[in-house]
Design a protein around this motif. Structure first.
Motif, PDB file in Angstrom:
ATOM      1  N   ASN A  73      49.515  36.925  37.697  1.00 53.55           N
ATOM      2  CA  ASN A  73      49.685  35.160  37.656  1.00 53.55           C
ATOM      3  C   ASN A  73      48.617  34.661  38.562  1.00 53.55           C
ATOM      4  OD1 ASN A  73      50.389  32.437  37.804  1.00 53.55           O
ATOM      5  ND2 ASN A  73      52.618  32.930  38.540  1.00 53.55           N
ATOM      6  N   THR A  74      47.654  34.232  37.854  1.00 50.20           N
ATOM      7  CA  THR A  74      46.440  33.597  38.580  1.00 50.20           C
ATOM      8  C   THR A  74      46.734  32.493  39.554  1.00 50.20           C
ATOM      9  OG1 THR A  74      45.952  32.125  36.574  1.00 50.20           O
ATOM     10  CG2 THR A  74      45.019  34.370  36.751  1.00 50.20           C
ATOM     11  N   ASP A  75      47.855  31.838  39.336  1.00 48.66           N
ATOM     12  CA  ASP A  75      48.244  30.700  40.349  1.00 48.66           C
ATOM     13  C   ASP A  75      48.536  31.324  41.749  1.00 48.66           C
ATOM     14  OD1 ASP A  75      48.013  28.785  38.558  1.00 48.66           O
ATOM     15  OD2 ASP A  75      50.072  28.370  38.023  1.00 48.66           O
ATOM     16  N   THR A  76      48.920  32.665  41.780  1.00 52.22           N
ATOM     17  CA  THR A  76      49.224  33.425  42.946  1.00 52.22           C
ATOM     18  C   THR A  76      48.153  33.898  43.685  1.00 52.22           C
ATOM     19  OG1 THR A  76      49.496  35.625  42.058  1.00 52.22           O
ATOM     20  CG2 THR A  76      51.499  34.036  41.976  1.00 52.22           C
ATOM     21  N   LEU A  77      46.808  33.775  43.101  1.00 54.08           N
ATOM     22  CA  LEU A  77      45.537  34.437  43.806  1.00 54.08           C
ATOM     23  C   LEU A  77      45.307  33.298  44.825  1.00 54.08           C
ATOM     24  CD1 LEU A  77      43.221  35.029  40.547  1.00 54.08           C
ATOM     25  CD2 LEU A  77      44.354  36.750  41.768  1.00 54.08           C
ATOM     26  N   LEU A  78      44.748  34.003  45.854  1.00 54.43           N
ATOM     27  CA  LEU A  78      44.402  33.205  47.032  1.00 54.43           C
ATOM     28  C   LEU A  78      43.161  32.448  46.645  1.00 54.43           C
ATOM     29  CD1 LEU A  78      44.915  36.039  49.810  1.00 54.43           C
ATOM     30  CD2 LEU A  78      46.402  34.128  49.191  1.00 54.43           C
ATOM     31  N   ILE A  79      42.848  31.562  47.331  1.00 54.30           N
ATOM     32  CA  ILE A  79      41.664  30.408  47.088  1.00 54.30           C
ATOM     33  C   ILE A  79      40.306  31.314  46.929  1.00 54.30           C
ATOM     34  CG2 ILE A  79      40.322  28.527  48.029  1.00 54.30           C
ATOM     35  CD1 ILE A  79      42.943  27.755  46.327  1.00 54.30           C
ATOM     36  N   GLY A  80      40.100  32.164  48.140  1.00 55.94           N
ATOM     37  CA  GLY A  80      38.867  32.796  48.132  1.00 55.94           C
ATOM     38  C   GLY A  80      38.643  33.744  47.018  1.00 55.94           C
ATOM     39  N   ASP A  81      39.748  34.317  46.535  1.00 56.75           N
ATOM     40  CA  ASP A  81      39.745  35.198  45.305  1.00 56.75           C
ATOM     41  C   ASP A  81      39.278  34.337  44.040  1.00 56.75           C
ATOM     42  OD1 ASP A  81      40.077  37.202  47.147  1.00 56.75           O
ATOM     43  OD2 ASP A  81      42.101  37.481  46.533  1.00 56.75           O
ATOM     44  N   ARG A  82      40.057  33.060  44.086  1.00 52.83           N
ATOM     45  CA  ARG A  82      39.777  32.433  42.795  1.00 52.83           C
ATOM     46  C   ARG A  82      38.324  31.892  42.766  1.00 52.83           C
ATOM     47  NH1 ARG A  82      44.296  29.840  40.371  1.00 52.83           N
ATOM     48  NH2 ARG A  82      43.100  27.663  40.328  1.00 52.83           N
ATOM     49  N   ASN A  83      37.829  31.497  43.980  1.00 53.27           N
ATOM     50  CA  ASN A  83      36.510  31.230  44.107  1.00 53.27           C
ATOM     51  C   ASN A  83      35.218  32.213  43.695  1.00 53.27           C
ATOM     52  OD1 ASN A  83      37.282  28.606  44.777  1.00 53.27           O
ATOM     53  ND2 ASN A  83      37.127  29.006  47.072  1.00 53.27           N
ATOM     54  N   ALA A  84      35.654  33.413  44.123  1.00 58.65           N
ATOM     55  CA  ALA A  84      34.964  34.433  43.798  1.00 58.65           C
ATOM     56  C   ALA A  84      34.697  34.524  42.275  1.00 58.65           C
ATOM     57  CB  ALA A  84      35.218  35.999  44.442  1.00 58.65           C
ATOM     58  N   ILE A  85      36.040  34.446  41.445  1.00 59.48           N
ATOM     59  CA  ILE A  85      36.015  34.603  39.994  1.00 59.48           C
ATOM     60  C   ILE A  85      35.115  33.381  39.526  1.00 59.48           C
ATOM     61  CG2 ILE A  85      37.537  34.409  38.080  1.00 59.48           C
ATOM     62  CD1 ILE A  85      39.585  35.910  39.539  1.00 59.48           C
ATOM     63  N   VAL A  86      35.180  32.340  39.969  1.00 61.68           N
ATOM     64  CA  VAL A  86      34.549  31.105  39.190  1.00 61.68           C
ATOM     65  C   VAL A  86      33.221  31.359  39.616  1.00 61.68           C
ATOM     66  CG1 VAL A  86      34.239  28.677  39.505  1.00 61.68           C
ATOM     67  CG2 VAL A  86      36.449  29.543  39.700  1.00 61.68           C
ATOM     68  N   ILE A  87      32.626  31.674  40.628  1.00 56.34           N
ATOM     69  CA  ILE A  87      31.190  31.906  40.952  1.00 56.34           C
ATOM     70  C   ILE A  87      30.817  32.944  40.175  1.00 56.34           C
ATOM     71  CG2 ILE A  87      29.465  32.412  42.821  1.00 56.34           C
ATOM     72  CD1 ILE A  87      31.484  30.967  44.606  1.00 56.34           C
ATOM     73  N   ALA A  88      31.410  34.120  39.933  1.00 53.44           N
ATOM     74  CA  ALA A  88      30.918  35.127  39.038  1.00 53.44           C
ATOM     75  C   ALA A  88      30.816  34.899  37.670  1.00 53.44           C
ATOM     76  CB  ALA A  88      31.728  36.190  39.276  1.00 53.44           C
ATOM     77  N   ALA A  89      31.831  34.171  37.358  1.00 54.69           N
ATOM     78  CA  ALA A  89      31.857  33.825  35.852  1.00 54.69           C
ATOM     79  C   ALA A  89      30.486  32.646  35.306  1.00 54.69           C
ATOM     80  CB  ALA A  89      33.151  32.933  35.419  1.00 54.69           C
ATOM     81  N   ARG A  90      30.127  31.664  36.376  1.00 52.58           N
ATOM     82  CA  ARG A  90      29.102  30.888  36.375  1.00 52.58           C
ATOM     83  C   ARG A  90      27.893  31.657  36.138  1.00 52.58           C
ATOM     84  NH1 ARG A  90      24.171  28.622  37.039  1.00 52.58           N
ATOM     85  NH2 ARG A  90      24.142  26.246  36.837  1.00 52.58           N
ATOM     86  N   VAL A  91      27.556  32.652  37.082  1.00 50.93           N
ATOM     87  CA  VAL A  91      26.476  33.585  37.134  1.00 50.93           C
ATOM     88  C   VAL A  91      26.187  34.316  35.705  1.00 50.93           C
ATOM     89  CG1 VAL A  91      25.407  35.157  38.309  1.00 50.93           C
ATOM     90  CG2 VAL A  91      26.251  33.651  39.785  1.00 50.93           C
ATOM     91  N   THR A  92      27.208  34.921  35.282  1.00 53.76           N
ATOM     92  CA  THR A  92      27.186  35.704  34.232  1.00 53.76           C
ATOM     93  C   THR A  92      26.850  34.722  33.024  1.00 53.76           C
ATOM     94  OG1 THR A  92      29.425  35.650  34.035  1.00 53.76           O
ATOM     95  CG2 THR A  92      28.505  37.762  35.002  1.00 53.76           C
ATOM     96  N   GLY A  93      27.588  33.545  32.960  1.00 51.90           N
ATOM     97  CA  GLY A  93      27.498  32.446  31.842  1.00 51.90           C
ATOM     98  C   GLY A  93      26.097  31.548  31.890  1.00 51.90           C
ATOM     99  N   TYR A  94      25.597  31.640  33.026  1.00 51.90           N
ATOM    100  CA  TYR A  94      24.490  30.491  33.021  1.00 51.90           C
ATOM    101  C   TYR A  94      23.352  30.900  34.031  1.00 51.90           C
ATOM    102  CZ  TYR A  94      28.048  27.347  30.792  1.00 51.90           C
ATOM    103  OH  TYR A  94      28.715  26.738  29.985  1.00 51.90           O
ATOM    104  N   GLY A  95      23.541  31.940  34.719  1.00 54.26           N
ATOM    105  CA  GLY A  95      22.460  32.520  35.537  1.00 54.26           C
ATOM    106  C   GLY A  95      22.804  32.186  36.809  1.00 54.26           C
ATOM    107  N   ASN A  96      22.017  32.685  37.898  1.00 55.77           N
ATOM    108  CA  ASN A  96      22.157  32.432  39.359  1.00 55.77           C
ATOM    109  C   ASN A  96      21.377  31.144  39.860  1.00 55.77           C
ATOM    110  OD1 ASN A  96      19.835  34.351  38.933  1.00 55.77           O
ATOM    111  ND2 ASN A  96      19.584  33.731  40.986  1.00 55.77           N
ATOM    112  N   ASP A  97      20.645  30.460  39.260  1.00 52.86           N
ATOM    113  CA  ASP A  97      20.175  29.329  39.695  1.00 52.86           C
ATOM    114  C   ASP A  97      21.020  28.183  39.473  1.00 52.86           C
ATOM    115  OD1 ASP A  97      17.885  30.611  40.573  1.00 52.86           O
ATOM    116  OD2 ASP A  97      16.559  30.145  38.933  1.00 52.86           O
ATOM    117  N   TYR A  98      21.193  27.430  40.200  1.00 49.70           N
ATOM    118  CA  TYR A  98      22.102  26.131  40.230  1.00 49.70           C
ATOM    119  C   TYR A  98      21.325  25.073  40.767  1.00 49.70           C
ATOM    120  CZ  TYR A  98      25.981  23.170  41.475  1.00 49.70           C
ATOM    121  OH  TYR A  98      26.896  21.937  41.531  1.00 49.70           O
ATOM    122  N   THR A  99      20.810  24.276  39.949  1.00 48.92           N
ATOM    123  CA  THR A  99      19.886  22.829  40.024  1.00 48.92           C
ATOM    124  C   THR A  99      20.737  21.892  39.916  1.00 48.92           C
ATOM    125  OG1 THR A  99      17.953  24.281  39.190  1.00 48.92           O
ATOM    126  CG2 THR A  99      17.747  22.061  39.428  1.00 48.92           C
TER     127      THR A  99
END
Length: 258
Positions: A73-99
């Motif tokens: 249940n992803t609602d039970t994920l701690l905030i830091g773990d959720r943030n890690a998922i979001v950042i990892a998804a963004r990197v694989t989706g659009y690359g690591n450069d954030y302009t």
């Protein structure tokens, strides 16, 4: 002719919590990583759904779709773990450069600046520093801290997805009523006991009447012990050469780079 088949790649994301702060029956208890699949065009639809955005659940649905183990249940994920998922998804989706455009804190000149998301550091929660602030881990996913002004000992837990949704809902409600109860609402959600008393009436009364010095201390301790992703990076102004560490701001450009 056979139908076209394509399996979306997956990856393992390091959990800032290292699985330490989940109940024994939680799928992530003791787990140091979580498997997610990479972003797809369908996931982009979730992030731009006006209905989901209006309800404040677009990011929740996005994270839920990415996690491979559907027993979680992803609602039970701690905030830091959720943030890690979001950042990892963004990197694989659009690359690591954030302009994005940022304003220099010194000269206020707006300029484009490139942040490298691969430089994000995992912080696992600094329990040793917290001990110096009269804070101890109870070993059951909660912490006790003796507040410096009132000398009251309170028990608190870490933020998770449920809390994040509750805060968003409260902010929306308060905005309509022109109220601002953000600090007290958050503390009431996170405190589980006051001097061992777990009743909601006691917790609400104490939060509403606690000295602001204690409130600030409690929020500082919470930040120290919370496992998270540190996105603060070096910023150097192209106009005035001002330098400092800057927290990477999250804007709409995070998932929709130019």
């Amino acid at each position: 002719m056979g139908g076209f088949s394509f399996v979306t790649p997956t990856e393992f994301v390091e959990l800032p919590s290292e699985g330490k702060y989940y109940p024994d029956d939680h799928p992530l208890c003791g787990e140091t990583s979580i498997e997610i699949r990479q972003m797809t065009a369908k996931d982009e639809d979730l992030l731009t759904s006006k209905t989901l955005i209006k309800k404040g659940i677009a990011l929740d649905r996005f994270i839920q779709n990415l996690v491979v183990d559907k027993s979680i249940n992803t609602d039970t994920l701690l905030i830091g773990d959720r943030n890690a998922i979001v950042i990892a998804a963004r990197v694989t989706g659009y690359g690591n450069d954030y302009t994005l455009k940022v304003s220099c804190p010194s000269c206020e000149k707006e300029q484009k600046y490139v942040f490298d998301l691969n430089e994000a550091e995992v912080t696992f929660g600094d329990i040793e520093s917290a001990k110096k602030l009269k804070t101890v881990s109870n070993g059951d996913h909660t912490f006790d801290v003796k507040l410096p002004k009132s000398r009251v000992t309170v028990t608190f837990r870490l933020f998770n997805g449920h809390d994040e949704k509750r805060v968003i809902k409260t902010l929306t409600t308060n905005k309509k009523k022109s109220q601002n109860n953000t600090v007290t609402d958050q503390l009431k959600s996170l405190l589980t006991a006051v001097e061992g008393d777990t009743s909601s009436a006691t917790i609400e009364y104490f939060v509403d009447n606690m000295p602001s010095f204690d409130s600030r201390h409690l929020r500082m301790v919470l930040k120290i012990v919370t496992p998270n992703i540190d996105l603060a990076q070096h910023f150097e102004c192209l106009e005035c050469d001002f330098e400092q560490k800057m927290e990477v701001p999250f804007t709409t450009e995070f998932f929709w780079p130019e």
